[in-house]
Each structure stands twice: as C-alpha cells, then as structure tokens.
Scaffold this motif. Structure first.
Motif, PDB file in Angstrom:
ATOM      1  N   THR A   1       0.520   6.271   4.809  1.00 25.88           N
ATOM      2  CA  THR A   1       0.895   4.886   4.516  1.00 25.88           C
ATOM      3  C   THR A   1       2.298   4.565   5.026  1.00 25.88           C
ATOM      4  O   THR A   1       2.555   3.441   5.446  1.00 25.88           O
ATOM      5  CB  THR A   1       0.763   4.566   3.012  1.00 25.88           C
ATOM      6  OG1 THR A   1       1.547   5.497   2.252  1.00 25.88           O
ATOM      7  CG2 THR A   1      -0.690   4.622   2.552  1.00 25.88           C
TER       8      THR A   1
ATOM      9  N   ALA B   1       0.818   4.029  -2.950  1.00 26.76           N
ATOM     10  CA  ALA B   1       0.040   5.197  -2.534  1.00 26.76           C
ATOM     11  C   ALA B   1       0.318   6.401  -3.425  1.00 26.76           C
ATOM     12  O   ALA B   1       1.430   6.583  -3.919  1.00 26.76           O
ATOM     13  CB  ALA B   1       0.362   5.549  -1.083  1.00 26.76           C
TER      14      ALA B   1
ATOM     15  N   ASP C   1       0.830  -1.210   0.000  1.00 30.52           N
ATOM     16  CA  ASP C   1       0.000   0.000   0.000  1.00 30.52           C
ATOM     17  C   ASP C   1       0.863   1.258   0.000  1.00 30.52           C
ATOM     18  O   ASP C   1       0.554   2.237  -0.687  1.00 30.52           O
ATOM     19  CB  ASP C   1      -0.930   0.019   1.211  1.00 30.52           C
ATOM     20  CG  ASP C   1      -1.999  -1.060   1.163  1.00 30.52           C
ATOM     21  OD1 ASP C   1      -2.200  -1.688   0.093  1.00 30.52           O
ATOM     22  OD2 ASP C   1      -2.631  -1.294   2.215  1.00 30.52           O
TER      23      ASP C   1
END
Length: 103
Positions: free
Chosen positions: A92, A84, A80
């Motif tokens: 994140t 991002a 992630d």
C-alpha cells in the motif's frame, strides 16, 4: 503538559473531505502544514507502529509536494495505506507513493 495528537480518524477525515471535493488541495496541504510537526505533535498515539509510520509518510508527502502534483482521483490510496494491516504495508505504501502523485 501533554502533546497534541493527530488521530488516524482525523487524518482520514481530512483526506475524505478533499477526495469528496469539500476542500481543495491547497486546504488539504494547509491542514498538513498546520498539524504535522512531529516534534510538537504526536502522530497516531496508541496506534500500531506501521500505522504511525504510514500516517507520517502520508502527512509528510502532502505537506511537501506541490499541490498540482496531488492526484485527487487516487486519494483512496492514502486512506488504504493508513488503514492497511502490517502484511500490506509495503504494497500500500508503494501504491500511494507511485500513484498518489503526478510525476
């Protein structure tokens, strides 16, 4: 002679292999140690600056942390972070660093 390049897709592939139990933590770390050398290898060539920074953070953390501190159940946090957009970078990064490893 051009430098080798680690792509975002290659890094995500390694993280997925580990997260899905195709490789173990030691093998993940070995891959990071073998491939993460910013002086010799480009990391994320052509990617936005924040993606390159995220890739460097992820690779560095998995290279230097003790493997028993890796939290495989939270491997998706690393992915992630790498994927991002810029507006989610700090959020994140924090999640990855705080929940991706055991204290």
């Amino acid at each position: 002679m051009s430098k080798a390049n680690i792509t975002r897709a290659q890094l995500i592939e390694q993280l997925n292999l580990w997260g899905e139990n195709h490789i173990n933590a030691e093998q993940l770390q070995d891959w990071m140690v073998t491939h993460y050398d910013p002086d010799e290898v480009d990391i994320g060539r052509g990617e936005p600056e924040w993606v390159v920074e995220a890739m460097n953070i992820v690779m560095n953390e998995y290279e230097i942390a003790k493997t028993e501190k890796f939290r495989q159940e939270n491997y998706q946090l690393a992915i992630d972070f790498i994927q991002a957009d810029e507006s989610k970078f700090n959020q994140t990064r924090h999640l990855f660093l705080q929940q991706g490893f055991r204290d």
